[in-house]
Write a protein that holds these residues in place. Sequence first.
Motif, mmCIF file in Angstrom:
data_model
loop_
_atom_site.group_PDB
_atom_site.id
_atom_site.type_symbol
_atom_site.label_atom_id
_atom_site.label_comp_id
_atom_site.label_asym_id
_atom_site.label_seq_id
_atom_site.Cartn_x
_atom_site.Cartn_y
_atom_site.Cartn_z
ATOM 1 N N ASP A 3 -14.140 3.008 -38.937
ATOM 2 C CA ASP A 3 -12.808 3.240 -39.489
ATOM 3 C C ASP A 3 -12.249 4.553 -38.924
ATOM 4 O OD1 ASP A 3 -13.587 2.116 -42.904
ATOM 5 O OD2 ASP A 3 -13.488 1.045 -40.981
ATOM 6 N N ILE A 40 -7.062 2.624 -39.865
ATOM 7 C CA ILE A 40 -7.473 1.390 -39.200
ATOM 8 C C ILE A 40 -8.936 1.166 -39.543
ATOM 9 C CG2 ILE A 40 -7.571 0.097 -37.048
ATOM 10 C CD1 ILE A 40 -5.689 2.192 -35.822
ATOM 11 N N THR A 46 -12.400 -0.886 -36.491
ATOM 12 C CA THR A 46 -11.619 -0.850 -35.257
ATOM 13 C C THR A 46 -12.150 -1.821 -34.215
ATOM 14 O OG1 THR A 46 -12.945 1.046 -34.531
ATOM 15 C CG2 THR A 46 -10.791 1.521 -35.502
ATOM 16 N N ASP A 90 -7.362 -2.231 -30.426
ATOM 17 C CA ASP A 90 -6.618 -1.226 -31.178
ATOM 18 C C ASP A 90 -6.377 0.030 -30.328
ATOM 19 O OD1 ASP A 90 -8.575 -1.902 -34.173
ATOM 20 O OD2 ASP A 90 -6.797 -2.924 -33.373
ATOM 21 N N VAL A 98 -11.100 2.957 -28.468
ATOM 22 C CA VAL A 98 -12.179 2.264 -29.160
ATOM 23 C C VAL A 98 -13.148 1.711 -28.123
ATOM 24 C CG1 VAL A 98 -12.776 0.458 -30.803
ATOM 25 C CG2 VAL A 98 -10.582 1.661 -31.011
#
Lengths: 113, 116
Positions: free
Chosen positions: A18, A79, A82, A86, A112
């Motif tokens: 996250d 978010i 992830t 993203d 990411v």
Amino acid sequence: GAGVSQSPSNKVTEKGKDVELRCDPISGHTALYWYRQRLGQGLEFLIYFQGNSAPDKSGLPSDRFSAERTGESVSTLTIQRTQQEDSAVYLCASSPRRNEKLFFGSGTQLSVL
Amino acid sequence: DQQVKQNSPSLSVQEGRISILNCDYTNSMFDYFLWYKKYPAEGPTFLISISSIKDKNEDGRFTVFLNKSAKHLSLHIVPSQPGDSAVYFCAASSPNYGGSQGNLIFGKGTKLSVKP
């Protein structure tokens, strides 16, 4: 500060983690927007806050994305879990009121892995 | 479905000449249009705007033209300077787009290069 401030400026995370992105709008600006820009793409609207009205969440791409704003102050975009898609620059903007020109922050570059 | 389109991803002009950046839109409800300029690693900055009740707005070297019947707007920069080299985004909004207010829809941008 004089402008819109975003933190962190860069964030590298692992898939599944996250992340939380922060935006400090210009003082007194009632409207706050989150956009993202993927590589080679335009600015994609995510969410819009106007004063104490219910936010417009129509641009959030999935339920992994959420955002909060307390009054006319700081906003956080979260978010969860992830994914590699993203990865983007997440831009925050504020304006004195609707349909006024937007003042953008420098963005958070999210990667990411 | 792109509602704001910038069909030229890049444009190169000579210093001192005119730069013309184009933008087309599909939603006839759009009533306010803006141009933003973006340098690398910075957020977009507002350049100039135009309301749908006008067909031209001028600010120094920058002029925006709006042709509502063609759903087309353009940004003219005269004379172009090397410092104008940046990505230019066209944006549009409507009073009640998608049930919300104030949502700006952006094009993909045009990268302008002004050569000395």
